[in-house]
Design an enzyme around this catalytic site. Structure first.
Site, PDB file in Angstrom:
ATOM      1  N   CYS A 177      44.664  39.527  44.445  1.00  0.00           N
ATOM      2  CA  CYS A 177      45.325  40.738  44.987  1.00  0.00           C
ATOM      3  C   CYS A 177      46.440  40.454  46.006  1.00  0.00           C
ATOM      4  O   CYS A 177      46.504  39.369  46.574  1.00  0.00           O
ATOM      5  CB  CYS A 177      44.316  41.654  45.682  1.00  0.00           C
ATOM      6  SG  CYS A 177      42.801  41.962  44.778  1.00  0.00           S
TER       7      CYS A 177
HETATM    8  N1  GLN Z   1      37.353  40.129  45.015  1.00  0.00           N
HETATM    9  C1  GLN Z   1      38.041  41.372  45.175  1.00  0.00           C
HETATM   10  C2  GLN Z   1      37.941  42.254  43.943  1.00  0.00           C
HETATM   11  O1  GLN Z   1      37.719  41.825  42.851  1.00  0.00           O
HETATM   12  C3  GLN Z   1      39.479  41.163  45.585  1.00  0.00           C
HETATM   13  C4  GLN Z   1      40.258  40.528  44.476  1.00  0.00           C
HETATM   14  C5  GLN Z   1      41.462  39.758  44.886  1.00  0.00           C
HETATM   15  O2  GLN Z   1      41.843  39.556  46.033  1.00  0.00           O
HETATM   16  N2  GLN Z   1      42.028  39.209  43.886  1.00  0.00           N
HETATM   17  O3  GLN Z   1      38.083  43.412  44.080  1.00  0.00           O
END
Ligand code: GLN
Length: 249
Positions: free
Chosen positions: A2
Site C-alpha cells: 500500500c
Molecule cells: N497488510 C495490510 C492489508 O492487507 C496492508 C497492506 C499493504 O500495506 N500492502 O490490508
C-alpha cells in the site's frame, strides 16, 4: 505494499489530494516507485477520509482507484483542511473488500497501515485478547491492519497519540519481528506517522504539511524520513523523533 498520504493545511479539494502531482497517490497506485516486501501495484481498492464540521467522513472502494469516476467527478467538490488517503495492495491471504480498505475511522480518528504484521493473526493473539469483546466484534475486516487498528483504538483511550503509536510498534515488534509498520493517524487537526521498514517522506510549507509513502512530485521540497521515526504534525508544529525514545516522553 500500500501507499498512503496525509494532508493538513488550508482547505483543499479532497479529490485534489488524491490526484495532484505527477506522482500523485493515484499514479502511485499503478506506478509506485518504492514498493518493498512484495506487491507491485496497489490495485486492491482505495479510501479517503476527511473532516467536515468536526466529524470524520470517508469514501472507500475495493476497485482500483483509477477505475472510479468519483475521484474526478465527485471528490473534487468536497473540501477539507485535513485528508488521509490510501491505495491498497492486499497482503497475500487477506481479502479484497471495501471494509479492508484504509482509512479505518472511528469518532474523530482516521487510520491507515502500510505494511504487514508477520505471522498474523497468531503472532498477535495475546495483544488481541486485550481488546474488549465488543470492539473485537466490530473488527472492520479480517486483516492485520484492521486488527492493529482495534488495538490502537484501545491504546488511544489512555495514551497520547504519539505514545500510543510508539507503544503499538514496540508491542507488535516484540511478537512479530520483521513486521513493516508504517502507520498514519489523524484527527483532523493533528497527524502522526511512523516509518518502520517502509519509505516515508514529508513536504512542509509555512501553512501545510503532507506526509506520504512517496513524494507526489519531484520538487526539492520533500524530505525523506529515516526508518524508525515518528512524525508529529499540526499546522503550527512539526517534529520527527526516534521511535524508540518516544514512548518515554
Ligand atoms: N497488510 C495490510 C492489508 O492487507 C496492508 C497492506 C499493504 O500495506 N500492502 O490490508
Amino acid at each position: 505494499m500500500c501507499r498512503h498520504l496525509g494532508y493538513l493545511g488550508p482547505r483543499m479539494s479532497v479529490g485534489g489530494v488524491l490526484t495532484d502531482g505527477d506522482h500523485s497517490l493515484r499514479v502511485q497506485s499503478y506506478a509506485p516507485n518504492d514498493m518493498r516486501g512484495g506487491g507491485t501495484i496497489n490495485a486492491d481498492g482505495f479510501g479517503v477520509a476527511w473532516w467536515q464540521d468536526g466529524a470524520v467522513r470517508s469514501y472507500r472502494n475495493p476497485m482500483p482507484i483509477w477505475t472510479d469516476p468519483a475521484v474526478d467527478d465527485v471528490l473534487p467538490q468536497l473540501h477539507s483542511t485535513s485528508v488521509i488517503a490510501a491505495v491498497r495492495s492486499a497482503t497475500v491471504g487477506m481479502p479484497v473488500e471495501r471494509s479492508a480498505c484504509a482509512p479505518f475511522t472511528d469518532g474523530r480518528w482516521a487510520f491507515s497501515h502500510n505494511g504487514v504484521v508477520r505471522g498474523w493473526p497468531h503472532s498477535l493473539t495475546d495483544l488481541w485478547s486485550e481488546v474488549p469483546v465488543v470492539d473485537a466484534l466490530t473488527l472492520p475486516a479480517p486483516t492485520d491492519a484492521a486488527a492493529v487498528w482495534m488495538v490502537l483504538r484501545q491504546l488511544l483511550v489512555t495514551l497520547k497519540p504519539a505514545v500510543a503509536l510508539a507503544t503499538l510498534v514496540r508491542r507488535i515488534e516484540e511478537r512479530a519481528p520483521g513486521s513493516r509498520l508504517n502507520f498514519l493517524l489523524g484527527d483532523g487537526e493533528n497527524m502522526y506517522a511512523t516509518a518502520v521498514h517502509h519509505a516515508l517522506s514529508v513536504r512542509r510549507s509555512d501553512d501545510a504539511v503532507t506526509i506520504a509513502s512517496e513524494p507526489t512530485d519531484d520538487s526539492a521540497d520533500w524530505t525523506h524520513i529515516d526508518d524508525r521515526s515518528l512524525v508529529v504534525a499540526t499546522t503550527s508544529k512539526f517534529t520527527v523523533s526516534r521511535l524508540d525514545e518516544e514512548e518515554h516522553t
